[in-house]
Design a protein around this motif. Structure first.
Motif, short mmCIF file in Angstrom:
data_model
loop_
_atom_site.label_atom_id
_atom_site.label_comp_id
_atom_site.label_asym_id
_atom_site.label_seq_id
_atom_site.Cartn_x
_atom_site.Cartn_y
_atom_site.Cartn_z
N VAL A 299 33.79 37.33 29.92
CA VAL A 299 33.59 38.77 29.79
C VAL A 299 32.63 39.24 30.89
O VAL A 299 31.58 38.63 31.10
N TRP A 300 33.01 40.33 31.55
CA TRP A 300 32.26 40.85 32.69
C TRP A 300 31.96 42.34 32.50
O TRP A 300 32.82 43.09 32.06
N TYR A 301 30.73 42.73 32.87
CA TYR A 301 30.41 44.15 32.96
C TYR A 301 30.93 44.66 34.30
O TYR A 301 30.72 44.03 35.33
N THR A 302 31.60 45.79 34.28
CA THR A 302 32.01 46.40 35.54
C THR A 302 30.77 46.93 36.24
O THR A 302 29.67 46.96 35.67
N GLN A 303 30.95 47.35 37.48
CA GLN A 303 29.80 47.84 38.26
C GLN A 303 29.10 48.96 37.50
O GLN A 303 29.75 49.85 36.96
N GLY A 304 27.78 48.91 37.46
CA GLY A 304 27.01 49.91 36.73
C GLY A 304 27.10 49.77 35.23
O GLY A 304 26.68 50.67 34.50
N LYS A 305 27.67 48.67 34.75
CA LYS A 305 27.85 48.41 33.31
C LYS A 305 28.56 49.56 32.60
O LYS A 305 28.26 49.90 31.47
N GLN A 306 29.55 50.14 33.29
CA GLN A 306 30.32 51.24 32.71
C GLN A 306 31.30 50.76 31.65
O GLN A 306 31.74 51.53 30.82
N GLY A 307 31.68 49.49 31.73
CA GLY A 307 32.63 48.94 30.78
C GLY A 307 32.58 47.42 30.81
O GLY A 307 31.86 46.82 31.61
N LYS A 308 33.36 46.82 29.91
CA LYS A 308 33.48 45.36 29.87
C LYS A 308 34.95 45.00 29.99
O LYS A 308 35.81 45.63 29.38
N VAL A 309 35.19 43.94 30.78
CA VAL A 309 36.54 43.43 30.99
C VAL A 309 36.56 41.95 30.63
O VAL A 309 35.68 41.20 31.05
N ARG A 310 37.54 41.56 29.83
CA ARG A 310 37.71 40.14 29.50
C ARG A 310 38.78 39.58 30.43
O ARG A 310 39.91 40.07 30.47
N ILE A 311 38.39 38.56 31.21
CA ILE A 311 39.32 37.86 32.09
C ILE A 311 39.73 36.57 31.40
O ILE A 311 38.88 35.82 30.92
N ALA A 312 41.03 36.34 31.36
CA ALA A 312 41.57 35.16 30.66
C ALA A 312 42.87 34.74 31.32
O ALA A 312 43.52 35.53 32.01
N PRO A 313 43.27 33.49 31.09
CA PRO A 313 44.57 33.06 31.61
C PRO A 313 45.69 33.85 30.95
O PRO A 313 45.62 34.20 29.77
N CYS A 314 46.71 34.16 31.74
CA CYS A 314 47.95 34.73 31.20
C CYS A 314 49.06 33.99 31.92
O CYS A 314 49.33 34.26 33.09
N GLY A 315 49.61 33.02 31.25
CA GLY A 315 50.54 32.11 31.90
C GLY A 315 49.74 31.22 32.84
O GLY A 315 48.67 30.73 32.49
N ASP A 316 50.22 31.07 34.06
CA ASP A 316 49.50 30.24 35.04
C ASP A 316 48.62 31.07 35.97
O ASP A 316 48.16 30.59 36.99
N LYS A 317 48.38 32.32 35.62
CA LYS A 317 47.55 33.22 36.43
C LYS A 317 46.41 33.77 35.57
O LYS A 317 46.28 33.42 34.41
N LEU A 318 45.58 34.62 36.16
CA LEU A 318 44.49 35.27 35.42
C LEU A 318 44.75 36.76 35.31
O LEU A 318 45.28 37.38 36.24
N CYS A 319 44.36 37.33 34.17
CA CYS A 319 44.49 38.76 33.92
C CYS A 319 43.20 39.26 33.28
O CYS A 319 42.40 38.46 32.78
N GLY A 320 43.01 40.56 33.27
CA GLY A 320 41.81 41.12 32.65
C GLY A 320 42.12 42.41 31.92
O GLY A 320 42.91 43.23 32.41
N VAL A 321 41.52 42.58 30.74
CA VAL A 321 41.72 43.79 29.92
C VAL A 321 40.37 44.43 29.59
O VAL A 321 39.36 43.75 29.47
N ILE A 322 40.40 45.73 29.45
CA ILE A 322 39.21 46.48 29.06
C ILE A 322 38.92 46.21 27.59
O ILE A 322 39.80 46.40 26.74
N ILE A 323 37.69 45.79 27.28
CA ILE A 323 37.34 45.54 25.88
C ILE A 323 36.27 46.49 25.37
O ILE A 323 36.04 46.55 24.17
#
Length: 144
Positions: free
Chosen positions: A30-54
Motif C-alpha cells: 500500500v502506497w500513499y500518492t504524492q502529498g498523501k492525497q490517497g492510497k493505492v494498493r499494488i498487487a499482482p494481477c496475473g503475471d503483472k502488477l496492478c494498483g487500485v485506489i483504496i
C-alpha cells in the motif's frame, strides 16, 4: 559438523537472505500518492502488477467512496466510484527495482498514460506517466 555441511548450510542461508531481499524490493503493498492525497494498493494481477485506489478524495473533495470517475472519456464509465478503481495496470519487471510497460489512469483528467515505476529505497516509489518522450513523475511513499 563437517566442513561440507557447513558450506551447504552457509550457501542455503545466503540464498534465503538474497530471496528475502529480492522479495522486499517489490512495490507490492500500500502506497500513499504524492502529498498523501490517497492510497493505492499494488498487487499482482496475473503475471503483472496492478494498483487500485483504496482510500482518498476525489477531485471535488468528496471521499473516494462517494467520488465518481466523472472525467472519464467514456460517458458510460463516469458514474463508477473512485474507490476500488484500477489506476495502474500491466507492469512487468524491467530490471532490479524497476517495472515498465504499464499504464496509469488519472481519474482527475480521465487520461491514461504509458507508465513506469521504480523503487528508490527507504519506502519511496517513483511513478512516471509519459506522453511520447515527455514524462512527469510523482513520489509515492509506503503506507504504514
Amino acid at each position: 559438523m563437517t566442513p561440507s555441511k557447513i558450506a551447504v548450510l552457509a550457501s542455503l542461508a545466503l540464498a534465503l537472505s538474497a530471496s528475502a531481499a529480492l522479495a522486499s524490493a517489490s512495490p507490492v503493498g500500500v502506497w500513499y500518492t504524492q502529498g498523501k492525497q490517497g492510497k493505492v494498493r499494488i498487487a499482482p494481477c496475473g503475471d503483472k502488477l496492478c494498483g487500485v485506489i483504496i482510500s482518498g478524495r476525489g477531485q471535488d473533495g468528496k471521499p473516494a467512496s462517494e467520488a465518481r470517475d466523472e472525467a472519464n472519456p467514456n460517458p458510460a464509465l463516469r458514474d463508477r466510484p473512485i474507490l476500488g478503481l484500477q489506476i495502474l495496470r500491466d507492469f512487468k519487471p524491467t530490471g532490479p527495482g524497476r517495472w515498465g510497460g504499464g499504464k496509469i489512469y488519472d481519474p482527475n483528467t480521465g487520461r491514461t498514460y504509458d507508465s513506469k515505476i521504480s523503487l528508490s529505497g527507504g519506502g519511496v516509489l517513483k511513478v512516471e506517466g509519459c506522453v511520447t518522450v515527455i514524462c512527469q513523475s510523482q513520489t509515492w511513499t509506503q503506507a504504514d
